[in-house]
Design a protein around this motif. Structure first.
Motif, mmCIF file in Angstrom:
data_model
loop_
_atom_site.group_PDB
_atom_site.id
_atom_site.type_symbol
_atom_site.label_atom_id
_atom_site.label_comp_id
_atom_site.label_asym_id
_atom_site.label_seq_id
_atom_site.Cartn_x
_atom_site.Cartn_y
_atom_site.Cartn_z
ATOM 1 N N TRP A 124 5.698 60.431 -10.885
ATOM 2 C CA TRP A 124 5.789 60.610 -12.340
ATOM 3 C C TRP A 124 7.138 61.187 -12.735
ATOM 4 O O TRP A 124 7.734 60.778 -13.725
ATOM 5 C CB TRP A 124 4.670 61.534 -12.829
ATOM 6 C CG TRP A 124 3.343 60.883 -13.005
ATOM 7 C CD1 TRP A 124 2.944 59.653 -12.562
ATOM 8 C CD2 TRP A 124 2.225 61.433 -13.691
ATOM 9 N NE1 TRP A 124 1.640 59.427 -12.922
ATOM 10 C CE2 TRP A 124 1.173 60.508 -13.616
ATOM 11 C CE3 TRP A 124 1.994 62.645 -14.340
ATOM 12 C CZ2 TRP A 124 -0.067 60.731 -14.179
ATOM 13 C CZ3 TRP A 124 0.756 62.869 -14.895
ATOM 14 C CH2 TRP A 124 -0.264 61.917 -14.823
ATOM 15 N N VAL A 125 7.623 62.155 -11.951
ATOM 16 C CA VAL A 125 8.930 62.761 -12.237
ATOM 17 C C VAL A 125 10.021 61.700 -12.126
ATOM 18 O O VAL A 125 10.911 61.623 -12.966
ATOM 19 C CB VAL A 125 9.212 63.947 -11.292
ATOM 20 C CG1 VAL A 125 10.650 64.439 -11.449
ATOM 21 C CG2 VAL A 125 8.227 65.085 -11.547
ATOM 22 N N ASN A 154 10.239 59.566 -15.170
ATOM 23 C CA ASN A 154 10.519 60.250 -16.430
ATOM 24 C C ASN A 154 11.935 60.840 -16.379
ATOM 25 O O ASN A 154 12.137 61.957 -15.902
ATOM 26 C CB ASN A 154 9.471 61.341 -16.659
ATOM 27 C CG ASN A 154 9.553 61.946 -18.030
ATOM 28 O OD1 ASN A 154 10.632 62.128 -18.571
ATOM 29 N ND2 ASN A 154 8.396 62.279 -18.591
ATOM 30 N N ASN A 155 12.913 60.080 -16.886
ATOM 31 C CA ASN A 155 14.314 60.517 -16.826
ATOM 32 C C ASN A 155 14.559 61.818 -17.570
ATOM 33 O O ASN A 155 15.364 62.642 -17.137
ATOM 34 C CB ASN A 155 15.239 59.426 -17.364
ATOM 35 C CG ASN A 155 15.291 58.230 -16.448
ATOM 36 O OD1 ASN A 155 15.127 58.362 -15.236
ATOM 37 N ND2 ASN A 155 15.498 57.062 -17.012
ATOM 38 N N GLU A 156 13.886 62.022 -18.684
ATOM 39 C CA GLU A 156 14.076 63.256 -19.448
ATOM 40 C C GLU A 156 13.616 64.462 -18.638
ATOM 41 O O GLU A 156 14.289 65.496 -18.612
ATOM 42 C CB GLU A 156 13.334 63.185 -20.778
ATOM 43 C CG GLU A 156 13.929 62.195 -21.754
ATOM 44 C CD GLU A 156 13.136 62.112 -23.039
ATOM 45 O OE1 GLU A 156 12.012 62.645 -23.109
ATOM 46 O OE2 GLU A 156 13.645 61.491 -23.987
ATOM 47 N N LEU A 157 12.473 64.334 -17.978
ATOM 48 C CA LEU A 157 11.974 65.424 -17.142
ATOM 49 C C LEU A 157 12.911 65.652 -15.960
ATOM 50 O O LEU A 157 13.221 66.800 -15.630
ATOM 51 C CB LEU A 157 10.549 65.135 -16.652
ATOM 52 C CG LEU A 157 9.944 66.158 -15.687
ATOM 53 C CD1 LEU A 157 9.964 67.567 -16.258
ATOM 54 C CD2 LEU A 157 8.525 65.741 -15.310
ATOM 55 N N GLN A 158 13.379 64.583 -15.350
ATOM 56 C CA GLN A 158 14.327 64.718 -14.230
ATOM 57 C C GLN A 158 15.562 65.506 -14.665
ATOM 58 O O GLN A 158 15.991 66.434 -13.963
ATOM 59 C CB GLN A 158 14.798 63.341 -13.755
ATOM 60 C CG GLN A 158 13.907 62.676 -12.774
ATOM 61 C CD GLN A 158 14.534 61.379 -12.269
ATOM 62 O OE1 GLN A 158 15.745 61.165 -12.357
ATOM 63 N NE2 GLN A 158 13.704 60.515 -11.742
ATOM 64 N N ALA A 217 8.531 73.027 -18.075
ATOM 65 C CA ALA A 217 9.121 71.699 -18.275
ATOM 66 C C ALA A 217 8.125 70.607 -17.906
ATOM 67 O O ALA A 217 7.994 69.607 -18.620
ATOM 68 C CB ALA A 217 10.404 71.556 -17.457
ATOM 69 N N GLU A 276 5.673 70.386 -20.743
ATOM 70 C CA GLU A 276 6.272 69.823 -21.953
ATOM 71 C C GLU A 276 6.411 68.310 -21.872
ATOM 72 O O GLU A 276 6.157 67.602 -22.836
ATOM 73 C CB GLU A 276 7.646 70.435 -22.201
ATOM 74 C CG GLU A 276 7.609 71.851 -22.701
ATOM 75 C CD GLU A 276 9.001 72.466 -22.849
ATOM 76 O OE1 GLU A 276 10.009 71.746 -22.686
ATOM 77 O OE2 GLU A 276 9.061 73.684 -23.115
ATOM 78 N N TYR A 277 6.829 67.799 -20.721
ATOM 79 C CA TYR A 277 7.103 66.365 -20.590
ATOM 80 C C TYR A 277 5.904 65.545 -20.129
ATOM 81 O O TYR A 277 5.840 64.358 -20.402
ATOM 82 C CB TYR A 277 8.297 66.137 -19.645
ATOM 83 C CG TYR A 277 9.594 66.570 -20.272
ATOM 84 C CD1 TYR A 277 10.306 65.706 -21.100
ATOM 85 C CD2 TYR A 277 10.108 67.849 -20.068
ATOM 86 C CE1 TYR A 277 11.505 66.107 -21.691
ATOM 87 C CE2 TYR A 277 11.299 68.249 -20.649
ATOM 88 C CZ TYR A 277 11.981 67.369 -21.458
ATOM 89 O OH TYR A 277 13.154 67.770 -22.058
ATOM 90 N N LEU A 278 4.971 66.174 -19.422
ATOM 91 C CA LEU A 278 3.808 65.429 -18.923
ATOM 92 C C LEU A 278 2.511 65.796 -19.630
ATOM 93 O O LEU A 278 1.503 65.131 -19.450
ATOM 94 C CB LEU A 278 3.634 65.683 -17.407
ATOM 95 C CG LEU A 278 4.804 65.279 -16.517
ATOM 96 C CD1 LEU A 278 4.483 65.622 -15.070
ATOM 97 C CD2 LEU A 278 5.125 63.807 -16.661
ATOM 98 N N ARG A 283 15.887 67.574 -17.200
ATOM 99 C CA ARG A 283 15.547 68.976 -17.510
ATOM 100 C C ARG A 283 15.368 69.781 -16.234
ATOM 101 O O ARG A 283 15.826 70.923 -16.143
ATOM 102 C CB ARG A 283 14.275 69.020 -18.367
ATOM 103 C CG ARG A 283 13.857 70.409 -18.752
ATOM 104 C CD ARG A 283 14.888 71.065 -19.670
ATOM 105 N NE ARG A 283 14.450 72.409 -20.000
ATOM 106 C CZ ARG A 283 15.230 73.478 -19.950
ATOM 107 N NH1 ARG A 283 16.504 73.363 -19.638
ATOM 108 N NH2 ARG A 283 14.763 74.665 -20.240
#
Length: 69
Positions: free
Chosen positions: A29-30, A33-37, A59, A62-64, A39
């Motif tokens: 999942w990480v 998810n480029n935004e989570l990566q 984080a 927030e992203y997941l 962050r």
């Protein structure tokens, strides 16, 4: 919020999986998810890290989203 182990967080997201499988799925999942990566990089997350800092844990949430949502 206190530090949490990646395995514990993964089990919350994937309660019907083994610990190893849950971590693998969470890492997938990480990766997707480029935004989570990005962050997590800002928060100095390292590949293979077992314990998350409170900010890294936040984080993920927030992203997941909260586990079980």
């Amino acid at each position: 919020m206190k530090a949490i182990y990646l395995t514990d967080l993964a089990q919350q997201y994937f309660p019907h999986s083994s610990s190893r499988s849950a971590v693998t799925q969470l890492r997938r999942w990480v990766t997707m998810n480029n935004e989570l990566q990005n962050r997590l990089k800002e928060l100095h997350y390292q590949k293979g890290q077992r314990a998350l800092t409170p900010l890294q844990h936040k984080a993920f949430l927030e992203y997941l989203g909260e586990p079980g949502e």
